[in-house]
Design a protein around this motif. Structure first.
Motif, PDB file in Angstrom:
ATOM      1  N   ASN A  65       0.862  -1.193   0.000  1.00 37.81           N
ATOM      2  CA  ASN A  65       0.000   0.000   0.000  1.00 37.81           C
ATOM      3  C   ASN A  65       0.889   1.230   0.000  1.00 37.81           C
ATOM      4  O   ASN A  65       1.751   1.392   0.867  1.00 37.81           O
ATOM      5  CB  ASN A  65      -0.913   0.011   1.224  1.00 37.81           C
ATOM      6  CG  ASN A  65      -1.918  -1.140   1.196  1.00 37.81           C
ATOM      7  OD1 ASN A  65      -2.503  -1.440   0.146  1.00 37.81           O
ATOM      8  ND2 ASN A  65      -2.122  -1.773   2.349  1.00 37.81           N
ATOM      9  N   ILE A  66       0.727   2.152  -0.963  1.00 36.89           N
ATOM     10  CA  ILE A  66       1.535   3.367  -1.093  1.00 36.89           C
ATOM     11  C   ILE A  66       0.692   4.523  -0.580  1.00 36.89           C
ATOM     12  O   ILE A  66      -0.438   4.746  -1.023  1.00 36.89           O
ATOM     13  CB  ILE A  66       1.952   3.604  -2.551  1.00 36.89           C
ATOM     14  CG1 ILE A  66       2.773   2.391  -3.047  1.00 36.89           C
ATOM     15  CG2 ILE A  66       2.754   4.893  -2.685  1.00 36.89           C
ATOM     16  CD1 ILE A  66       3.125   2.487  -4.520  1.00 36.89           C
ATOM     17  N   THR A  67       1.297   5.295   0.405  1.00 35.91           N
ATOM     18  CA  THR A  67       0.620   6.471   0.964  1.00 35.91           C
ATOM     19  C   THR A  67       1.580   7.625   0.943  1.00 35.91           C
ATOM     20  O   THR A  67       2.800   7.451   0.770  1.00 35.91           O
ATOM     21  CB  THR A  67       0.156   6.199   2.399  1.00 35.91           C
ATOM     22  OG1 THR A  67       1.299   6.000   3.231  1.00 35.91           O
ATOM     23  CG2 THR A  67      -0.753   4.956   2.482  1.00 35.91           C
ATOM     24  N   ASP A  68       1.034   8.846   1.160  1.00 30.40           N
ATOM     25  CA  ASP A  68       1.905  10.004   1.286  1.00 30.40           C
ATOM     26  C   ASP A  68       2.299  10.161   2.748  1.00 30.40           C
ATOM     27  O   ASP A  68       1.956   9.318   3.578  1.00 30.40           O
ATOM     28  CB  ASP A  68       1.229  11.269   0.739  1.00 30.40           C
ATOM     29  CG  ASP A  68      -0.090  11.587   1.474  1.00 30.40           C
ATOM     30  OD1 ASP A  68      -0.279  11.027   2.595  1.00 30.40           O
ATOM     31  OD2 ASP A  68      -0.875  12.366   0.961  1.00 30.40           O
ATOM     32  N   GLN A  69       3.056  11.287   3.051  1.00 30.01           N
ATOM     33  CA  GLN A  69       3.540  11.483   4.411  1.00 30.01           C
ATOM     34  C   GLN A  69       2.398  11.656   5.403  1.00 30.01           C
ATOM     35  O   GLN A  69       2.577  11.422   6.598  1.00 30.01           O
ATOM     36  CB  GLN A  69       4.488  12.691   4.479  1.00 30.01           C
ATOM     37  CG  GLN A  69       5.802  12.476   3.749  1.00 30.01           C
ATOM     38  CD  GLN A  69       6.705  13.702   3.820  1.00 30.01           C
ATOM     39  OE1 GLN A  69       6.238  14.816   4.067  1.00 30.01           O
ATOM     40  NE2 GLN A  69       7.988  13.477   3.595  1.00 30.01           N
ATOM     41  N   LEU A  70       1.252  11.993   4.933  1.00 33.77           N
ATOM     42  CA  LEU A  70       0.106  12.208   5.819  1.00 33.77           C
ATOM     43  C   LEU A  70      -0.719  10.949   5.974  1.00 33.77           C
ATOM     44  O   LEU A  70      -1.719  10.941   6.684  1.00 33.77           O
ATOM     45  CB  LEU A  70      -0.774  13.345   5.287  1.00 33.77           C
ATOM     46  CG  LEU A  70      -0.077  14.704   5.164  1.00 33.77           C
ATOM     47  CD1 LEU A  70      -1.051  15.728   4.598  1.00 33.77           C
ATOM     48  CD2 LEU A  70       0.453  15.153   6.518  1.00 33.77           C
ATOM     49  N   GLY A  71      -0.303   9.871   5.278  1.00 35.57           N
ATOM     50  CA  GLY A  71      -1.028   8.621   5.394  1.00 35.57           C
ATOM     51  C   GLY A  71      -2.167   8.469   4.414  1.00 35.57           C
ATOM     52  O   GLY A  71      -2.945   7.499   4.497  1.00 35.57           O
ATOM     53  N   ASN A  72      -2.283   9.349   3.498  1.00 37.42           N
ATOM     54  CA  ASN A  72      -3.348   9.243   2.506  1.00 37.42           C
ATOM     55  C   ASN A  72      -2.981   8.175   1.497  1.00 37.42           C
ATOM     56  O   ASN A  72      -1.854   8.174   0.964  1.00 37.42           O
ATOM     57  CB  ASN A  72      -3.559  10.585   1.799  1.00 37.42           C
ATOM     58  CG  ASN A  72      -3.966  11.679   2.779  1.00 37.42           C
ATOM     59  OD1 ASN A  72      -4.832  11.449   3.637  1.00 37.42           O
ATOM     60  ND2 ASN A  72      -3.354  12.868   2.657  1.00 37.42           N
ATOM     61  N   PRO A  73      -3.881   7.177   1.199  1.00 27.51           N
ATOM     62  CA  PRO A  73      -3.558   6.132   0.227  1.00 27.51           C
ATOM     63  C   PRO A  73      -3.405   6.694  -1.173  1.00 27.51           C
ATOM     64  O   PRO A  73      -4.201   7.529  -1.597  1.00 27.51           O
ATOM     65  CB  PRO A  73      -4.742   5.177   0.340  1.00 27.51           C
ATOM     66  CG  PRO A  73      -5.857   5.990   0.888  1.00 27.51           C
ATOM     67  CD  PRO A  73      -5.243   7.019   1.769  1.00 27.51           C
ATOM     68  N   LEU A  74      -2.340   6.240  -1.810  1.00 23.42           N
ATOM     69  CA  LEU A  74      -2.076   6.665  -3.182  1.00 23.42           C
ATOM     70  C   LEU A  74      -2.256   5.515  -4.163  1.00 23.42           C
ATOM     71  O   LEU A  74      -2.731   5.716  -5.271  1.00 23.42           O
ATOM     72  CB  LEU A  74      -0.651   7.228  -3.302  1.00 23.42           C
ATOM     73  CG  LEU A  74      -0.317   8.447  -2.420  1.00 23.42           C
ATOM     74  CD1 LEU A  74       1.150   8.829  -2.617  1.00 23.42           C
ATOM     75  CD2 LEU A  74      -1.237   9.619  -2.739  1.00 23.42           C
ATOM     76  N   ASP A  75      -1.870   4.249  -3.739  1.00 23.72           N
ATOM     77  CA  ASP A  75      -1.976   3.134  -4.681  1.00 23.72           C
ATOM     78  C   ASP A  75      -1.817   1.829  -3.902  1.00 23.72           C
ATOM     79  O   ASP A  75      -1.306   1.817  -2.770  1.00 23.72           O
ATOM     80  CB  ASP A  75      -0.894   3.224  -5.751  1.00 23.72           C
ATOM     81  CG  ASP A  75      -1.230   2.360  -6.978  1.00 23.72           C
ATOM     82  OD1 ASP A  75      -2.279   1.682  -6.950  1.00 23.72           O
ATOM     83  OD2 ASP A  75      -0.417   2.356  -7.921  1.00 23.72           O
ATOM     84  N   THR A  76      -2.282   0.691  -4.505  1.00 20.94           N
ATOM     85  CA  THR A  76      -2.098  -0.658  -3.959  1.00 20.94           C
ATOM     86  C   THR A  76      -1.511  -1.533  -5.046  1.00 20.94           C
ATOM     87  O   THR A  76      -2.077  -1.609  -6.159  1.00 20.94           O
ATOM     88  CB  THR A  76      -3.420  -1.249  -3.460  1.00 20.94           C
ATOM     89  OG1 THR A  76      -3.945  -0.412  -2.406  1.00 20.94           O
ATOM     90  CG2 THR A  76      -3.205  -2.658  -2.917  1.00 20.94           C
ATOM     91  N   ILE A  77      -0.396  -2.230  -4.737  1.00 20.60           N
ATOM     92  CA  ILE A  77       0.300  -3.065  -5.722  1.00 20.60           C
ATOM     93  C   ILE A  77       0.388  -4.478  -5.154  1.00 20.60           C
ATOM     94  O   ILE A  77       0.805  -4.680  -4.010  1.00 20.60           O
ATOM     95  CB  ILE A  77       1.714  -2.540  -6.023  1.00 20.60           C
ATOM     96  CG1 ILE A  77       1.646  -1.096  -6.544  1.00 20.60           C
ATOM     97  CG2 ILE A  77       2.441  -3.448  -7.011  1.00 20.60           C
ATOM     98  CD1 ILE A  77       2.999  -0.456  -6.718  1.00 20.60           C
ATOM     99  N   THR A  78      -0.037  -5.482  -5.962  1.00 24.83           N
ATOM    100  CA  THR A  78       0.053  -6.895  -5.567  1.00 24.83           C
ATOM    101  C   THR A  78       1.029  -7.601  -6.507  1.00 24.83           C
ATOM    102  O   THR A  78       0.928  -7.461  -7.737  1.00 24.83           O
ATOM    103  CB  THR A  78      -1.327  -7.565  -5.631  1.00 24.83           C
ATOM    104  OG1 THR A  78      -2.237  -6.872  -4.740  1.00 24.83           O
ATOM    105  CG2 THR A  78      -1.239  -9.018  -5.204  1.00 24.83           C
ATOM    106  N   PHE A  79       1.947  -8.448  -5.938  1.00 23.00           N
ATOM    107  CA  PHE A  79       2.936  -9.162  -6.772  1.00 23.00           C
ATOM    108  C   PHE A  79       3.361 -10.437  -6.033  1.00 23.00           C
ATOM    109  O   PHE A  79       3.239 -10.556  -4.810  1.00 23.00           O
ATOM    110  CB  PHE A  79       4.157  -8.282  -7.058  1.00 23.00           C
ATOM    111  CG  PHE A  79       4.842  -7.784  -5.829  1.00 23.00           C
ATOM    112  CD1 PHE A  79       5.921  -8.497  -5.270  1.00 23.00           C
ATOM    113  CD2 PHE A  79       4.425  -6.610  -5.201  1.00 23.00           C
ATOM    114  CE1 PHE A  79       6.535  -8.028  -4.132  1.00 23.00           C
ATOM    115  CE2 PHE A  79       5.045  -6.165  -4.068  1.00 23.00           C
ATOM    116  CZ  PHE A  79       6.120  -6.872  -3.509  1.00 23.00           C
ATOM    117  N   PRO A  80       3.844 -11.440  -6.784  1.00 28.16           N
ATOM    118  CA  PRO A  80       4.246 -12.719  -6.152  1.00 28.16           C
ATOM    119  C   PRO A  80       5.413 -12.502  -5.161  1.00 28.16           C
ATOM    120  O   PRO A  80       6.250 -11.618  -5.321  1.00 28.16           O
ATOM    121  CB  PRO A  80       4.676 -13.586  -7.343  1.00 28.16           C
ATOM    122  CG  PRO A  80       3.997 -12.970  -8.521  1.00 28.16           C
ATOM    123  CD  PRO A  80       3.948 -11.502  -8.260  1.00 28.16           C
TER     124      PRO A  80
END
Length: 760
Positions: free
Chosen positions: A462-477
């Motif tokens: 889960n990618i967020t900014d410094q404030l904790g706001n979600p920016l993206d979700t990446i799934t991989f093996p």
């Protein structure tokens, strides 16, 4: 019992005949016998002189010689000297110790032996000895090279001696070996020559008839003049035996007859076939004796000296002893009897040991093989290796009877403990534990049977900014690589400015970049001495070159640090006078009470010397070994120089000028110059007044040992107000102003330069 002279001669003759290395025996005057010639060497010579007698015994002095003939080049001299000495020792041993000789004689004195050499008719070499005989004595005789000689029995004898016929001029006329049964010596006729030269033969011992008017003439025997005659006088020759007139003249047979003494008692000895003496004794001349021979005892032993039989046998008889057969018992190494065999006495027999039987079996009673091995033979039987199968598939084999060490490990070589091990005949079932899989924080965990495959679930980021706001979700093996472009999620930052606290240093660093701060310069008294790492604590060490020095003050103003240290660069060690060393107080306010002065005590400094210790006195290396006898007094150290001493006092009294000259030329180790005679104050500085007293006691302490029991003194270089006087320290610890030409001892001192811990 008493024996005659003839008995001694006879016994010596028999002894010589028995010695295997002697070939002839002669009795009489040694030189006369040698002159005769035709002697069979090696030979023994005997002459006898009477010795003092008393009522209890008769003594004789025997001169005994053993000679052999030398080769023309003397090549056999050493062999002859060794052999004749051994033979003489053999003869003396028999005479001294044998029963046969002890029956009638005893050697009274020690027998010194002398070596002889004769270069007359025969070139001879040998040994001689003189023995004095007395009465009975007996000791044992062992190992002499003498054959067929009875050491105990004297027996009847026929005395044979060498008779020598001489004229009155001591010329030898005739010689003959004379015995008791052959005692006639034929003396050659005398040749008579008259005044007109006519000669005729006249029987020796008869009167020479001279006709009237015949005048006088010579009488010769074998061409040698033996006398003179004058008509009508008569002349007859006398016969001497070994220089002594002996015998009587028989005018009927015209011979000189020598009569021997009566026969002596005989001695006897009875021996066995091994020459062991069984019985011995004496028999009266003409008498007889019966001797009973005791029975013999025969002991029969085996090869190990074990006694088997003891049999008594009549003297000169015989007996039969039956030797029992032997029994041979054959055993194995376990002491089990395999066979028993009877063997005839002194015979041998072959015993066949049965073959060995080896039955090779498995642990569970299964037969591997039956083997027959001949007795005494070693055979090697190779047992096949055991095959090892895993899940019915052959993997390897191991040596038979060897243990199988099964080591269970995972692929990381970690030991695995099985859940269970079950043995079923030749089969072993090993149940392995399941594996547990988890991530590093144990947020994920799972169990997998041993040997199975676990499929891990995908990873989610889960990618967020410094404030904790979600920016993206990446799934991989799991364990795969994912590239995330951060720039696509954030706005770029501006460059940063970096400066120090007083803004004397400033710089710019690109956003995301790294700035390396430069080192800071260190100046001492405005001179660059080095650099230090920026933004790090600077540790300043203040020392005097050897020890730490406590600054008087430290002032920091901006980038300037001012450190004030004590004068001289360190703690003062020579600023005030030293303590006198006196510690005994006799009243309040005296020196022993106040103990004023520098240092802790006379031997201990208040601060470290350059070697890091508080010892006042050391050697030049900072220790207290004083190998070179140099003593350094650190109470005189001023930060760069120090006073040192040669602690060895001069050998003797010298004048003041000689003391100065000797000190100036002194050289010790690497310190070859700079030595001098100490002044008044310098000598006082090493006087310990707690030790004052006679004999330099004030300087009698380690490392100084200036003790003296005599009335001596030490020179100072300090003079009086005149040019003729100087001070010297008396052994009473007082100073005296005396003429420089007087006498005193001295010690030398030197000023050393100190650089760190190096003295020059």
């Amino acid at each position: 019992m008493e024996k005659s002279l003839k008995q001694i001669i006879y016994e010596t003759n028999v002894l010589v005949d028995a010695h295997v290395q002697l070939r002839s025996f002669y009795y009489g005057d040694l030189l006369d016998i040698i002159k005769i010639g035709n002697i069979d060497y090696a030979s023994c010579f005997l002459s006898i002189n009477s010795a003092p007698n008393n009522a209890n015994f008769e003594t004789f002095n025997l001169e005994l010689f053993v000679f052999d003939i030398l080769a023309s080049d003397d090549s056999n001299r050493t062999d002859i000297e060794n052999t004749t000495k051994r033979i003489l020792n053999d003869l003396i041993t028999v005479i001294r110790y044998s029963t046969r000789w002890n029956d009638f004689s005893e050697v009274l004195t020690d027998v010194p032996q002398l070596k002889y050499y004769d270069n007359l008719q025969d070139r001879l070499s040998g040994w001689g000895a003189t023995l004095q005989l007395k009465v009975y004595r007996n000791d044992c005789l062992v190992g002499l090279p003498i054959d067929n000689y009875d050491f105990n029995m004297a027996g009847n004898f026929e005395l044979t001696v060498l008779a020598i016929v001489k004229n009155t001029d001591n010329d030898i006329l005739a010689t003959k070996l004379v015995s008791d049964n052959d005692d006639t010596i034929i003396v050659p006729d005398i040749t008579v020559t008259d005044s007109d030269g006519s000669t005729y033969q006249q029987a020796a011992g008869t009167n020479v008839i001279c006709t009237a008017g015949g005048g006088s003439g010579d009488v010769e025997l074998n061409g040698t003049n033996i006398g003179t005659y004058t008509a009508p006088n008569t002349f007859a020759a006398n016969v001497t035996l070994d220089g002594t007139e002996s015998g009587t003249w028989n005018s009927g047979t015209n011979t000189w007859e020598v009569v021997s003494d009566p026969c002596l008692d005989a001695t006897y000895q009875i021996e066995d076939t091994n020459d062991n003496i069984l019985y011995s004794g004496s028999i009266v001349s003409g008498g007889n004796l019966d001797q009973v021979i005791q029975n013999s005892t025969v002991t029969i032993t085996d090869d190990s000296s074990n006694t088997l039989y003891t049999v008594s046998t009549l003297a000169e008889g015989s007996d039969t002893q039956v030797i029992q057969d032997s029994t041979a018992v054959l055993k194995n190494t376990d002491n089990t009897i395999l066979s028993t065999t009877s063997i005839n006495a002194e015979a041998s027999a072959d015993i066949i040991a049965p073959d060995g039987h080896v039955h090779l079996k498995k642990e569970n009673d299964g037969t591997i093989d039956n083997i027959f091995v001949p007795s005494g033979v070693t055979e090697i039987y190779i047992v096949d290796n055991n095959d090892i199968e895993v899940n019915g598939v052959f993997e390897f084999d191991i040596h038979a009877t060897d243990s199988l060490d099964i080591r269970l490990r995972d692929t990381a070589d970690v030991v695995v403990t099985p859940n269970s091990i079950t043995e079923m005949g030749n089969h072993v079932t090993i149940v392995m534990p399941d594996s547990t899989v988890e991530n590093t924080d144990a947020s994920y965990t799972d169990t997998i049977p041993c040997g199975d495959t676990l499929v891990l679930p995908d990873t989610t980021i889960n990618i967020t900014d410094q404030l904790g706001n979600p920016l993206d979700t990446i799934t991989f093996p799991v364990y795969s690589t994912v590239n995330i472009d951060i720039d696509s999620y954030v706005t770029p930052c501006a460059d940063a400015t970096v400066e120090n606290s007083d803004a004397s240093y400033t710089d710019t660093v690109v956003s995301g970049g790294t700035l390396v701060l430069p080192n800071s310069d260190v100046n001492v008294n405005s001179n660059l001495e080095g650099t230090v790492v920026s933004v790090q604590t600077v540790d300043i060490q203040v020392t005097d070159g050897v020890s730490s020095v406590t600054p008087t003050s430290v002032v920091v103003v901006g980038n300037t640090v001012t450190i004030e240290v004590p004068s001289g660069g360190g703690a003062p060690v020579g600023a005030t006078l030293m303590k006198t060393g006196q510690t005994t107080s006799y009243r309040t306010g005296d020196d022993g009470d106040l103990q004023e002065g520098r240092a802790t005590d006379f031997f201990t400094l208040a601060s470290n010397n350059p070697f890091g210790n508080t010892d006042r006195f050391t050697d030049e290396l900072g220790g207290q070994t004083y190998t070179n006898d140099i003593v350094i007094d650190w109470s005189t150290y001023d930060g760069s120089t120090v006073l040192g001493w040669d602690r060895i006092k001069s050998i003797g009294n010298v004048t003041w000028d000689v003391a100065i000259d000797d000190s100036l030329t002194k050289s010790i180790g690497t310190f070859t110059t700079g030595w001098r005679l100490p002044n008044f104050n310098e000598i006082i500085s090493i006087m310990c007044w707690d030790r004052s007293g006679p004999n330099f006691l004030s300087i009698k302490y380690s490392p100084f040992t200036l003790n003296s029991s005599a009335a001596v003194a030490l020179w100072c270089s300090t003079t009086g107000v005149t040019t003729t006087q100087a001070f010297r320290l008396l052994n009473s610890n007082t100073f005296q102003l005396v003429n420089k030409t007087g006498g005193a001892y001295y010690i030398s001192c030197r000023t050393f330069t100190v650089t760190g811990t190096i003295l020059t």
